[in-house]
Scaffold this active site. Structure first.
Site, PDB file in Angstrom:
ATOM      1  N   GLU A  81      11.748 -24.771  -1.618  1.00 63.65           N
ATOM      2  CA  GLU A  81      12.328 -24.646  -0.341  1.00 63.65           C
ATOM      3  C   GLU A  81      13.026 -23.202  -0.060  1.00 63.65           C
ATOM      4  OE1 GLU A  81      15.475 -25.874   2.834  1.00 63.65           O
ATOM      5  OE2 GLU A  81      15.569 -25.262   0.651  1.00 63.65           O
ATOM      6  N   GLU A  82      13.937 -22.915  -1.101  1.00 66.92           N
ATOM      7  CA  GLU A  82      14.754 -21.765  -0.950  1.00 66.92           C
ATOM      8  C   GLU A  82      14.008 -20.479  -1.057  1.00 66.92           C
ATOM      9  OE1 GLU A  82      17.628 -22.149  -0.059  1.00 66.92           O
ATOM     10  OE2 GLU A  82      17.979 -24.340  -0.516  1.00 66.92           O
TER      11      GLU A  82
ATOM     12  N   HIS B 213      24.623 -24.105  -3.178  1.00 64.88           N
ATOM     13  CA  HIS B 213      23.884 -23.299  -4.131  1.00 64.88           C
ATOM     14  C   HIS B 213      24.708 -22.848  -5.065  1.00 64.88           C
ATOM     15  CE1 HIS B 213      20.987 -22.256  -0.316  1.00 64.88           C
ATOM     16  NE2 HIS B 213      21.194 -23.591  -0.756  1.00 64.88           N
TER      17      HIS B 213
ATOM     18  N   ASP C  94      21.967 -29.710  -2.932  1.00 61.75           N
ATOM     19  CA  ASP C  94      21.067 -29.198  -1.994  1.00 61.75           C
ATOM     20  C   ASP C  94      19.732 -28.891  -2.892  1.00 61.75           C
ATOM     21  OD1 ASP C  94      19.267 -28.614   0.186  1.00 61.75           O
ATOM     22  OD2 ASP C  94      20.359 -26.436  -0.021  1.00 61.75           O
TER      23      ASP C  94
END
Length: 205
Positions: free
Chosen positions: A63-64, A174, A34
């Site tokens: 994004e995270e 992750h 991801d």
């Protein structure tokens, strides 16, 4: 040891896991699945792209940690329709009750109707699901509504726009060894490709 590590790096240095891409039968594993998967999907889709419309492929950052890249991208592009591709949690583990699943591996790409930053318009959800059904693409609804992705900033930027999200289920997301089903990856690609090729975006404008 702590002391050995301090001889190689200082506090504040960037460090990453070095992991190789491997295929485990019908599944693929590597670090940062991801969203490396979706970078590959977008790149492949753009190779075939032929459209009289302006189509932007955006590879966002951070994004995270706050969806920061999409804020800048959506403001700059001012899109009418956004399709986000992302990896999402596949937590279909023995210890998780069925009602707690976000997605299941090998059940196709997931289509979102809501998350912590976005409520997808019904016509967009319908356009994506109809596209999948018409093309014979196996899909599943993304059942979890926690977390967020780049839809959020895009949907609310400037005057707002219609957004949809296609997610690839990833187990151990992750982690240095995330795993995804190759059929789910190819299904996400096929769905994005069919949505663009069939101009389904016209149905949500």
């Amino acid at each position: 040891s702590h002391e050995e590590a301090e001889k190689k790096v200082a506090i504040g240095d960037m460090a990453v896991y070095v992991t190789n891409y491997v295929e485990l039968g019908e599944r693929a594993a590597c670090g940062a699945m991801d969203d490396r998967i979706c970078c590959a999907i977008v790149a492949e889709a753009m190779k075939k792209m032929k459209s009289e419309h302006d189509v932007y492929a955006v590879f966002t950052v951070q994004e995270e940690v706050g969806l920061r890249g999409m804020y800048a991208a959506a403001y700059s592009v001012a899109p009418d329709v956004v399709i986000v591709l992302e990896g999402t949690t596949a937590n279909d583990m023995p210890e998780v009750k069925n009602v707690g699943f976000v997605t299941k591996m090998s059940h196709g790409p997931a289509i979102s109707f809501m998350d912590n930053a976005t409520i997808v318009s019904p016509d967009m959800f319908k356009a994506l699901t109809e596209t999948a059904n018409a093309a014979g693409i196996k899909w599943q609804p993304r059942q979890g509504t926690t977390g967020a992705n780049d839809q959020g900033p895009a949907q609310r930027m400037r005057a707002g726009c219609k957004t949809g999200c296609i997610s690839v289920p990833c187990r151990y997301i992750h982690s240095p060894a995330s795993i995804a089903d190759i059929d789910d990856i190819m299904g996400a690609y096929a769905l994005a490709d069919a949505f663009l090729k069939n101009k389904k975006f016209n149905e949500v404008l």
